[in-house]
Motif scaffolding. Structure first.
Motif, PDB file in Angstrom:
ATOM      1  N   LEU A  11      -0.504   9.527  -0.600  1.00 55.70           N
ATOM      2  CA  LEU A  11       0.049   9.806   0.729  1.00 55.70           C
ATOM      3  C   LEU A  11       0.755  11.163   0.721  1.00 55.70           C
ATOM      4  O   LEU A  11       0.571  11.984   1.610  1.00 55.70           O
ATOM      5  CB  LEU A  11       1.008   8.684   1.146  1.00 55.70           C
ATOM      6  CG  LEU A  11       0.357   7.300   1.315  1.00 55.70           C
ATOM      7  CD1 LEU A  11       1.402   6.231   1.593  1.00 55.70           C
ATOM      8  CD2 LEU A  11      -0.674   7.322   2.438  1.00 55.70           C
ATOM      9  N   HIS A  20       0.485   3.701  -3.186  1.00 57.51           N
ATOM     10  CA  HIS A  20      -0.261   4.944  -2.950  1.00 57.51           C
ATOM     11  C   HIS A  20       0.651   6.098  -2.563  1.00 57.51           C
ATOM     12  O   HIS A  20       0.219   7.033  -1.905  1.00 57.51           O
ATOM     13  CB  HIS A  20      -1.318   4.725  -1.853  1.00 57.51           C
ATOM     14  CG  HIS A  20      -2.395   3.772  -2.260  1.00 57.51           C
ATOM     15  ND1 HIS A  20      -3.529   3.581  -1.529  1.00 57.51           N
ATOM     16  CD2 HIS A  20      -2.524   2.972  -3.347  1.00 57.51           C
ATOM     17  CE1 HIS A  20      -4.293   2.681  -2.124  1.00 57.51           C
ATOM     18  NE2 HIS A  20      -3.706   2.287  -3.227  1.00 57.51           N
ATOM     19  N   LEU A  50      -4.437  -7.102   2.863  1.00 55.97           N
ATOM     20  CA  LEU A  50      -4.658  -5.709   2.446  1.00 55.97           C
ATOM     21  C   LEU A  50      -5.673  -4.966   3.313  1.00 55.97           C
ATOM     22  O   LEU A  50      -5.435  -3.806   3.663  1.00 55.97           O
ATOM     23  CB  LEU A  50      -5.043  -5.656   0.969  1.00 55.97           C
ATOM     24  CG  LEU A  50      -3.868  -5.941   0.011  1.00 55.97           C
ATOM     25  CD1 LEU A  50      -4.343  -5.945  -1.439  1.00 55.97           C
ATOM     26  CD2 LEU A  50      -2.754  -4.918   0.185  1.00 55.97           C
ATOM     27  N   ILE A  98       0.838  -1.203   0.000  1.00 61.40           N
ATOM     28  CA  ILE A  98       0.000   0.000   0.000  1.00 61.40           C
ATOM     29  C   ILE A  98       0.875   1.256   0.000  1.00 61.40           C
ATOM     30  O   ILE A  98       0.611   2.209  -0.743  1.00 61.40           O
ATOM     31  CB  ILE A  98      -0.968  -0.002   1.206  1.00 61.40           C
ATOM     32  CG1 ILE A  98      -2.023  -1.090   1.004  1.00 61.40           C
ATOM     33  CG2 ILE A  98      -1.645   1.352   1.370  1.00 61.40           C
ATOM     34  CD1 ILE A  98      -3.018  -1.202   2.139  1.00 61.40           C
ATOM     35  N   VAL A 133      -2.020   1.515   7.604  1.00 52.30           N
ATOM     36  CA  VAL A 133      -1.492   2.684   6.891  1.00 52.30           C
ATOM     37  C   VAL A 133      -2.358   3.921   7.167  1.00 52.30           C
ATOM     38  O   VAL A 133      -1.853   5.039   7.206  1.00 52.30           O
ATOM     39  CB  VAL A 133      -1.335   2.406   5.378  1.00 52.30           C
ATOM     40  CG1 VAL A 133      -0.726   3.604   4.667  1.00 52.30           C
ATOM     41  CG2 VAL A 133      -0.446   1.177   5.161  1.00 52.30           C
ATOM     42  N   ALA A 169      -3.851  -4.105   6.442  1.00 46.73           N
ATOM     43  CA  ALA A 169      -2.818  -3.124   6.124  1.00 46.73           C
ATOM     44  C   ALA A 169      -3.425  -1.745   5.846  1.00 46.73           C
ATOM     45  O   ALA A 169      -2.813  -0.717   6.127  1.00 46.73           O
ATOM     46  CB  ALA A 169      -1.992  -3.599   4.930  1.00 46.73           C
ATOM     47  N   THR A 170      -4.644  -1.714   5.311  1.00 49.66           N
ATOM     48  CA  THR A 170      -5.320  -0.431   5.077  1.00 49.66           C
ATOM     49  C   THR A 170      -5.495   0.316   6.392  1.00 49.66           C
ATOM     50  O   THR A 170      -5.225   1.521   6.474  1.00 49.66           O
ATOM     51  CB  THR A 170      -6.712  -0.663   4.437  1.00 49.66           C
ATOM     52  OG1 THR A 170      -6.534  -1.326   3.194  1.00 49.66           O
ATOM     53  CG2 THR A 170      -7.440   0.652   4.206  1.00 49.66           C
TER      54      THR A 170
END
Lengths: 431, 431
Positions: free
Chosen positions: B29, B25, B304, B21, B311, B307-308
């Motif tokens: 970010l 991204h 994911l 991620i 993050v 992890a979303t």
């Protein structure tokens, strides 16, 4: 910081809820913010009117300047509604360095980008959680909770009135007009329900959601809108038979860089999380590239739920004040807006036709379908009581909207087709 | 600020997701934070192991000090799991002024209060959104979205493995052992499923939720736990017949100042929003005094989704760094903890008995019920194939738990009762 002073514009149902929550939860607010919160002035039209909340008479005022120009007031809460006058008030408050919390979707859908820019310029917070779905903290979840993800799709049941009507129609097999009347009697629909039942209210909320979720400047005019007024019991009965639930869905979708935003009656597979959202409840289903499916469910309106979001925004402003970091929350739109054309929109459709009940009709319809690159995955055909007429219900495979619209036009002109009774988009099937 | 440097403890499924991620991204970010994010060091056990993500070999290390004592690293992300060693690492990081993001429920359930206090002392952020329900931003929603409300009840489907098993058992009428095996083959259950199926995993999450939602220090030992291993097809069939859905529910309830926190198989009315949460999905239903019913739905695990959340926490830390306001987010528990005794817990129950199929049995059971202040709203009785045995299924009215437990004991001892086959709590009926 000794005390934070709040001015309230409006003291209707939401305003009264705000007063109630601030009074009832003073201890909890103190614990979170470290100082008391005081409602200092409240703008009302008629100071002598009876209300559900008790406030000292000298707090009420009919003069907005008593709040907007009052140096003692740190934060303005706008719960009066309306657009033009209200926009002026909020601009004035921001220019005077006051933070603003608003529950006003009409205003934010129309002037959100402007107001947020002015807020930033004056290092003020402008929060508007309550504008989209009453008590559901959806804007926060998008901005903070999913900040690391790329949102590709949002589907919202963001209007309680229409969801109530569709739930009742579907559960009780009643006609639209009868259920609307019932909803009005129960207070779930206004005397003039136009903005709700024609989908405009939902469209405003989708404007706000899409702007935030896709980080681009979506305007109300970008949202295609279709209401629920022509949905019939027959449509709902067939939907059920086919395993679908009818909802008024606000859809905001992104494929690559291209967007599509609309509000229309939509069929969802019964197993879709949104399909079981009943009565006046709201829910927003968010699909993120990394997180996958999430859904946020709760009350979309009501005095206390909406006031909960307003006061939670107020808490956020006050925390920022304590830390001296107001005016930093708004993220300006990052991407240019590119809307999909009808050539780029793909969906499945539910189609109900009345046709002549004779040999060869079906073949003619079928050949028209293949001419427009459409095919169907399910068909129901049955004779009607009306002599010589049959009803056909089709569920198409995914088709290009432009083609599908042309197909509808051609079907309309076909001599064997008596009328197109209904056509609805289908969403949420397994991808 | 030129660049924010992150150290990663662990590079398993969630760690790999975090790397993916952050790499994918980087643009988004940047836009949110205003500077690039760089993964500087990653602690792994075996640097030569093949992984799903590509990282330069010199970033990997087997020495935790390379991260914890590294002056260049601003933020430590802990995704290695485990409790004792991990606690030491996080304490070391915090004492060295590093902010910490963790996905570790075991750790936060056991040492959350201690770690949060140390973080505050060193003006560091310690965020742990991913510890409760993978991709669902539930902690944020409680802390910020509902900050102005008083939460009185939380019901969570917070374990994906058990929800998958119960969904399959219920939909396909299969036995627990068969479905568990299937879940293991599909990767939805671990080779040793104990922590999931015995409810311990859910209990840890409820510890974290209750501590936060009720602003008091709930510990794992306060949570009454019962798993799903003894649920039978018969129980599920009867539940369905009676209009209920069986879920493993984590319940945290507050009446006045008294709390009740537990995890147990629970029957929900089919119309309850949690009843339609299927397969491996999680959801947390939150009832607030002002907002009423809300529910947050999404994936509870997975690389994911988890992890979303990690993050998103990282983004929050970085925003705080930019504003210079780290270490202010944690709200210390405000209320003393008072747990309800069994005399203060009230609920409805589902009870399944095998009794002697003879005259007068029912009367004896009934009189025992009234002796313990329990009554029933529904009864099913039917003869079994086993000669001389009848099955009775009862749904009680609300009863005091202490009384109900005594009643069960007495029933057990009754000569006409052959065995008590099952007893489940019922929640979520109309209040």
């Amino acid at each position: 910081m000794q005390e934070i002073r709040v001015g309230l514009l409006g003291l209707g149902t939401v305003g009264s809820g705000v007063v109630t929550i601030i009074e009832d939860h003073q201890d909890r607010l103190m614990h979170q913010i470290g100082c008391p919160v005081k409602i200092t002035k409240v703008l009302v039209q008629n100071p002598t009117k009876e209300r559900g909340v008790q406030l000292p008479q000298d707090i009420l005022t009919t003069n907005a300047s008593d709040i907007l120009e009052n140096k003692e007031i740190d934060i303005v809460i706008e719960v009066m509604g309306g657009v033009n006058q209200t926009r002026e008030y909020i601009l004035q408050a921001l220019r005077n360095g006051k933070h603003v919390v608003t529950a006003n979707k009409d205003l934010m859908a129309a002037y959100g980008t402007e107001l947020l820019a002015v807020a930033k310029e004056h290092q003020c917070d402008l929060f508007y959680e309550a504008s989209v779905a009453g008590g559901i903290p959806i804007l926060r979840s998008i901005v903070d909770g999913l900040s690391s993800d790329r949102i590709t799709k949002m589907m919202g049941i963001v209007n309680g009135t229409t969801n109530f009507i569709l739930t009742k129609m579907s559960q009780e097999g009643k006609a639209y007009d009868d259920v609307l009347k019932e909803a009005q009697e129960l207070g779930f629909a206004e005397a003039d329900p136009t903005s709700d039942v024609e989908g405009l209210d939902a469209a405003r909320k989708m404007t706000i959601l899409a702007t935030l979720g896709f980080s681009t400047n979506v305007e109300l005019a970008d949202v295609k809108v279709k209401g629920i007024t022509s949905i019939t019991e027959e449509d709902l009965a067939y939907s059920k038979n086919l395993g679908y639930t009818m909802k008024l869905i606000g859809l905001a979708k992104r494929d690559g860089d291209k967007l599509e935003v609309g509000v229309e009656p939509t069929l969802l597979p019964n197993a879709h999380p949104l399909a079981s959202v009943q009565n006046e409840f709201n829910a927003i289903y968010v699909y993120g590239a990394a997180v996958g499916e999430t859904m946020f469910y709760g009350p979309g309106a009501g005095s206390l739920p909406t006031a909960t979001s307003v006061v939670s925004d107020l808490v956020a402003v006050m925390k920022n004040m304590r830390l001296g970091v107001n005016g930093n929350s708004a993220v300006s739109p990052q991407y240019p807006k590119v809307l999909k054309s009808e050539d780029e929109v793909m969906a499945k459709y539910f189609l109900r036709l009345h046709v002549r009940d004779e040999v060869g009709v079906f073949a003619r319809i079928t050949s028209l379908f293949s001419e427009y690159n459409a095919s169907f995955e399910r068909i129901i055909q049955m004779p009607l009581e009306e002599r010589g007429t049959a009803e056909i219900v089709l569920v198409t495979h995914r088709a290009v909207l432009a083609d599908y619209n042309k197909l509808l036009q051609k079907l309309e002109g076909l001599d064997v087709v008596k009328s197109i009774k209904a056509s609805y988009r289908i969403e949420g099937d397994a991808r």
